[in-house]
Each structure stands twice: as C-alpha cells, then as structure tokens.
Design a protein around this motif. Structure first.
Motif, PDB file in Angstrom:
ATOM      1  N   THR A   6     -11.429  -6.367   8.775  1.00  9.00           N
ATOM      2  CA  THR A   6     -11.443  -6.041   7.348  1.00  9.00           C
ATOM      3  C   THR A   6     -10.123  -6.429   6.698  1.00  9.00           C
ATOM      4  O   THR A   6     -10.087  -7.054   5.637  1.00  9.00           O
ATOM      5  CB  THR A   6     -11.695  -4.526   7.172  1.00  9.00           C
ATOM      6  N   MET A   7      -9.045  -6.048   7.356  1.00  9.16           N
ATOM      7  CA  MET A   7      -7.720  -6.357   6.824  1.00  9.16           C
ATOM      8  C   MET A   7      -7.501  -7.883   6.818  1.00  9.16           C
ATOM      9  O   MET A   7      -6.938  -8.426   5.857  1.00  9.16           O
ATOM     10  CB  MET A   7      -6.688  -5.661   7.711  1.00  9.16           C
ATOM     11  N   ASN A  10      -9.448  -9.216   3.916  1.00  7.96           N
ATOM     12  CA  ASN A  10      -8.781  -8.877   2.662  1.00  7.96           C
ATOM     13  C   ASN A  10      -7.571  -9.775   2.422  1.00  7.96           C
ATOM     14  O   ASN A  10      -7.311 -10.182   1.291  1.00  7.96           O
ATOM     15  CB  ASN A  10      -8.348  -7.404   2.672  1.00  7.96           C
ATOM     16  N   PRO A  36     -14.251  -6.827  -1.255  1.00  3.09           N
ATOM     17  CA  PRO A  36     -13.133  -7.603  -1.819  1.00  3.09           C
ATOM     18  C   PRO A  36     -13.594  -8.628  -2.858  1.00  3.09           C
ATOM     19  O   PRO A  36     -12.935  -8.803  -3.886  1.00  3.09           O
ATOM     20  CB  PRO A  36     -12.527  -8.311  -0.592  1.00  3.09           C
ATOM     21  N   GLY A  44     -12.479  -0.466   7.272  1.00  8.30           N
ATOM     22  CA  GLY A  44     -12.474  -1.129   8.575  1.00  8.30           C
ATOM     23  C   GLY A  44     -12.275  -0.125   9.702  1.00  8.30           C
ATOM     24  O   GLY A  44     -11.987   1.051   9.482  1.00  8.30           O
ATOM     25  N   VAL A  66      -6.914  -2.166   0.506  1.00  6.85           N
ATOM     26  CA  VAL A  66      -7.875  -2.924   1.311  1.00  6.85           C
ATOM     27  C   VAL A  66      -9.276  -2.419   0.990  1.00  6.85           C
ATOM     28  O   VAL A  66      -9.496  -1.210   0.882  1.00  6.85           O
ATOM     29  CB  VAL A  66      -7.563  -2.753   2.815  1.00  6.85           C
ATOM     30  N   TYR A  67     -10.206  -3.359   0.852  1.00  5.79           N
ATOM     31  CA  TYR A  67     -11.587  -3.031   0.514  1.00  5.79           C
ATOM     32  C   TYR A  67     -12.502  -3.443   1.656  1.00  5.79           C
ATOM     33  O   TYR A  67     -12.296  -4.504   2.256  1.00  5.79           O
ATOM     34  CB  TYR A  67     -11.997  -3.767  -0.766  1.00  5.79           C
TER      35      TYR A  67
END
Lengths: 383, 383
Positions: free
Chosen positions: B73-74, B77, B104, A248, A224-225
């Motif tokens: 964030t996840m 992604n 990402p 995150g 994950v980025y």
C-alpha cells in the motif's frame, strides 16, 4: 563488541523480543483484521493488546488513538504533513529537531507557505521553556518539539511546555524518539496533543515499528490511502480510528516484538532504567573531564539528560575516532551529524561532526571504563 | 488448522524466515547505514543484499531502484501520490484494483483533478488487453494495473500490456501484490515502469515488508521526508536513490526475513510453485463443479490463474460460510469484499461478499479434499 549506539537503535533487546517475533511468524502469520478466522484473530489480538499497552504506558485516551507506522519518521510525517495548515500559519519548533521534523516542516514551508520559528538553545545547550513561550505568535497553529536531543541528550520540560501550549490553545506535537521508554511521558498530565516515537530505541522493540498517538481529533489528513480491512465499499478512507490512518497490512511480528520490549520496561521499571543510564552517563562525563583533547557538547554534569554524550577530539575527525574505536577496540559509537544539522550549526560542529556515545539498559559500568581507557589510549597516541 | 487465506498473508513461511529475523534482532539490531561500526555495517549489508536479490528476481536496472516500505500500500501510494500529475491528466486503470490503488487514485481526482478510466473485465471476468488499449487518451499520463486479481485470481498479460504502454509512451505501474513470487515478472521484458508488491504474500517474507521498484526516474515526489542517514546537512531530501525515497529507519529484521523468503522461492523454483498452486486450484474448481449451491466467480477452468478462487453458497452470507469453516472445520478462508469493492460491483456480489479460498506453496491436495468435504457437508446441512 561493546555497543554504545543506543540512540540509533537499542541493542541487545530482551530475549523475549525475538521470541515474540518468531512466534508471530511461525504460529500466526495471518493478516490481522482482514479475516475472521482463528489465525487472523490471533494476529489482530496481538496488535490490539499492543495498542492497549501503549495507551496505558503513555496515558493516551484510548487504544483507537494509537496508530502504528514503520518508524517515528512516518509517524511525524503523518502528524506534520497531515496537519490541516493554511497558508500563513506559523509553527514553533527548535533548532535541535531531527531531520524527521525539520524536513517535513521545510516541505510545508515550500508547499503551503507556513512560517517556522526554530527556537535556539541557551549557551549551555538547553532549550528554555521561556524561549519557546516567546516564539509564539498570533498565527501559531502548532508547536513541535523534540523531547530529548539525539546529539546532546538534553531534554526539555514537557509539563511546562504543555502548559504553555494549553494556555495558547495550540496543539503540542512531541517527538519522543530519544525518550520513549527512558523518561516518563504522560500525555494527559503533560498536555501532549500528539506523541510520535520509534519502537526500536528506548522501547526495545525491533526496527520496523513506530507510532503516533493522537489525543484528540485534529482533522489530520491521512498520508497513505488504501485497504483498511474495513468499510471496503467506501471510495474514501473510512472515518474510524485507527483504520483511517493505517492503510495496508501492519507489521504484526514487529508489533509483537514491540509488545515484548515494552513489557520488559514495565517490569524493570522505567525509573530504574533511567537511573541506570544516568549513572553510566555521569561516569562517562566524569571520565572525559580528565582528557585535555576532548571537548564535550551538552548540558553541564549536574543537569540530568538522557544517556547521550557527544564530543570532539581535537584535530581528529569524528569518523576517524569512531573507526578506531570500532576496529581496534570493537566499540560501536556513532560519528557525524546524526540527522540533526541545525543542532550542529548551533554547536558549530557541522564541519567535523561529533562522536556520539549513547547508553542503554544493558550497558555496564565496566563497558564505560573500557571506552574511557580506549579514548585515553587514542589521546596518548595522537597528542 | 488448514490455512487457505494465502492471498491475505502467506502461512506457513519457510523456517528460515523467522530464523533470519531472530538473527537480525539478536545479533545485529543496529541501525543500518547510520553508523560505520561493525553491527551497523552488518545490518546495512543485509538490506543491500536483499535489494540485490530483488533486483535480480524482477530484472530491475540496479539495486538503487529498489525501495523498501512497510507494505505494498505504501509502495503504491509513493508511486501514485508521488507521481508528477498535472490537472487534467488521465489515468488508465481497471475495476479490479485493490483499494490500495483505487483510494489513492480517487484522492488524486479530488486533489489534482485527474481523470480516471476503470477498465471493466469481459463477461468471463478477464481484463482484456484490447480494452486497456482502447481506454488510452491523448492526455493519459499513467497506466496502473493489478497483475492478478485478489478476488478471482485472474491475471493479465503483462508483456502485451507493457508493449501498449511503451507504444503509447505512458509509464506502466504494476501492482504485483498477488503475483510476486508466483508468476515470473521481468520488468525489462514486460516494460514495467514501476513495480509494487508486498513481501508477506507470495514472496513468503514477514508482514511489515513491501517494495516499489522504479525502472527510471519519473521525478516522483517523496511521500515521506526525514532522516536518510546521508546528506544530513540538506534541508531537502537528498537526490540519491534509494535515500530520497526511504526516510527513517528501515525494517531490518523484516527485510532479513524477506531475503530468506525469496531465497526459498529461488531454490524451489517459481514455476514449480506456480504449478503446485495451479494443480490445487484446478482440483478445487473441479470439486466445486459438483455442488449445486455454489456459484464460483472467476475465469473458466481452462484459463490459468493464480491460486485464488471466490464463490458464493446460495442463500448463505459469505461470513457465515467462513465462520462455519473456521469454527467447525478449522479451515481458514476469507469472506467479504477483500478491499476490492469495484470488483464486487462488477461481479454483482457487493451485498453478500464472497468466500475466498487461496492457495500457497505448502498447501496440499489432502487439504483441498478436506475443504471440499467440508463444503459438501455444509451444503447438505443447509439445502
């Protein structure tokens, strides 16, 4: 309600778990590491102290090597999908892996052309160290093994396996979802390269927590980025640990709850918890021996296991047994394939599934007796 | 402590949030959907009712389209790295994206050779719809835009942007991390294809929660593979939603807390919350106008924004100002780049960062006055 579904999620938790979570939400719900103010610092301290606790608990090199995720599945995916495989690389695993190992491995087979050997257990359901050793090839790049089976409770000898991995110079990824908090796991002594586990099972933390601990730098690619609260100016993920692998906002209240769960285990003593569950397991296995309709799957009575016992009642679907136990006796067990289809293929129980009973630190001998009595009544009613 | 770091995580939460979490942990910490017994059913019901709540709140097609993750964030992604791009595909985005979108995207550029246009704001810091429209090319496959900036509070007109995306037949991914729970977002009316957001900001839930809502099937590849508690026998992820995109145990207590947070918003009314924060924002902006040393970055006073205001005090590093506010005044704000480096490049504030003040539903006019007084004192001391 008697709760024997501990292998899915432990219940009850120590009272300190929910208290710690409520405190995190009500007193310092700020974003850890993403601001310098007092509340953010308090959130950050809770996370860092939990890293420290896990580092000490599992003998990890440093707290920077402890990375938090939503669950063990995510931790395993980070380890497996992030591993720098090249086409034609070979992985040694076992047929007792959970889908959280098997499905990422099968993805890697599809995407990157890796080759996988799933080691089968012996006739008593045990994965033998020798069989693992034999599965190694010249192109083996990773060994991934589940410490304890979520179907039979059988566990492998991690120190011996670790030695083999060390001799073969192949990184050793251990899925400790069923054993973390129940069996001693020392990454240094057992030569474990990567350790993945859930926080909400044996460690008595809440759902929403899991971790990957990595002994050294295997050049894992992040899964994950995103924002890391650090090095914001970089286009790529920062190289620093744990930032690189934790994009995150983290689950601060969950991690606070996990912290409380681990402290309970440390105070009570992991050996005491294991011994308690082992006594319940033996009591249950002995009770089952008198029931003609029940076939139990797993190691023999003399072989130590974690507190998981799976069985079939002749002619009854596993879901039917679980439903009767739930509705008539208020006893929670689990039926089905337990996300481990290869294990059921091996046991030849894929059609009916198994009824799984699993024990935790708060279960009692009286509860086991109640379950045995209930099973006796079901047997009488149906046979 | 006066808390003005709401854009990072909201605080305080409604009391019902921690209560719901403690209830989940103390009364039904079983694994949702992974067993048929009463406690598992209760956990599962909490999760499904939260899906239903989010579905209604954001006008999603069905609760199966709501997928839970650890954070926004996840979710982002999953949407971005999971999108079926082909080499040479083009993405339209903006320079105000958080690193959870930018990193990402940059990964996709490296891995898959996609091309990205980052639309710049106009001279007043607003991203213009026309500029977005102009950035489209024949090979544009995805539009990804942040609804509200976490640096300036400026927000874009999602209905107009959605119309463009619809006309161009390009899926529209909206990052609503700063706006979910603060501005009305209706996926159907605004033609939003994918909506990603955090649970712990405007929605007043706990950290450890986020979601992606997908309007239709874009053939996303799962980011994580593993146990789904369903279709265990399949080697691949099941095709069913949400199972396909939610491997591993969900954060039941976190989702229970999010459920309580959303209910608070629905009861109080999202328009009331917005109006409250807008009044505080105006009050603060007006107060800043009298301070010669302060330069504020963001839309002009007349332009509505979400409750985020960022500024510099001439000659003082943003971290220094934040530290003084924290230590001398017990006021929590945030300094730095806020994980949005391109926004700071655009504003030419990358060197010093900015001090960010952000408002929530529980902040008061008196607290804003206290902050203004504190800033006035700092100004007097330094200039």
């Amino acid at each position: 309600m008697i709760y024997f579904d501990q292998a899915a999620s432990s219940f009850p938790k120590p009272a300190s778990v929910a208290n710690a979570m409520a405190e995190a939400v009500n007193e310092y719900a700020a974003n850890p590491g993403r601001g310098g103010h007092a509340l953010a610092t308090r959130a950050s301290q809770m996370i860092e102290s939990t890293r420290e606790l896990l580092k000490a608990f599992f003998h990890a090199p440093s707290k920077r090597h402890v990375w938090f995720y939503q669950n063990a599945t995510m931790a395993l995916n980070q380890a497996l999908l992030g591993f720098p495989f090249q086409e034609g690389d070979h992985v040694v695993s076992t047929s007792f892996e959970h889908n959280s190992v098997r499905r990422p491995l099968e993805q890697l087979r599809q995407r990157q052309g890796i080759e996988i050997s799933y080691v089968e257990p012996n006739s008593t359901g045990l994965i033998e160290v020798e069989a693992i050793e034999k599965a190694f090839k010249r192109n083996t790049r990773l060994l991934v093994v589940s410490h304890g089976s979520n179907v039979t409770g059988a566990f492998v000898d991690i120190e011996r396996i670790g030695k083999i991995a060390k001799t073969k110079k192949v990184p050793f990824l251990l899925d400790a979802s069923q054993t973390a908090g129940k069996l001693r796991i020392e990454m240094d002594h057992a030569n474990i390269s990567m350790l993945a586990f859930a926080g909400h099972k044996g460690l008595l933390g809440p759902q929403g927590t899991g971790a990957l601990i990595v002994a050294e730098d295997f050049q894992l690619k992040p899964l994950v980025y995103g924002g890391t609260g650090s090095y914001s100016e970089l286009i790529d993920q920062p190289s620093q640990w744990p930032d690189r692998y934790e994009s995150g906002t983290l689950n601060t209240p969950g991690i606070a709850g996990l912290n409380a769960g681990i402290k309970y285990i440390v105070e009570r003593g992991i050996d005491d918890i294991y011994e308690h569950e082992w006594q319940l397991t033996k009591q249950f296995l002995q009770g089952l021996q008198g029931m003609a309709s029940i076939k139990e799957y797993g190691p023999s009575l003399e072989v130590k296991r974690v507190g998981v016992v799976s069985f079939q009642m002749e002619g009854l679907d596993s879901h039917e047994v679980a439903t009767i136990l739930d509705e008539h006796y208020q006893i929670a067990v689990r039926a089905g394939l337990h996300c481990a289809p290869l294990a059921h293929d091996t046991l030849q129980t894929s059609e009916t599934g198994l009824v799984r009973v699993s024990f935790g630190p708060y279960n009692t001998a009286e509860e086991v007796d109640t379950l045995l009595t209930a099973l006796g009544e079901i047997e009488q009613a149906f046979y």
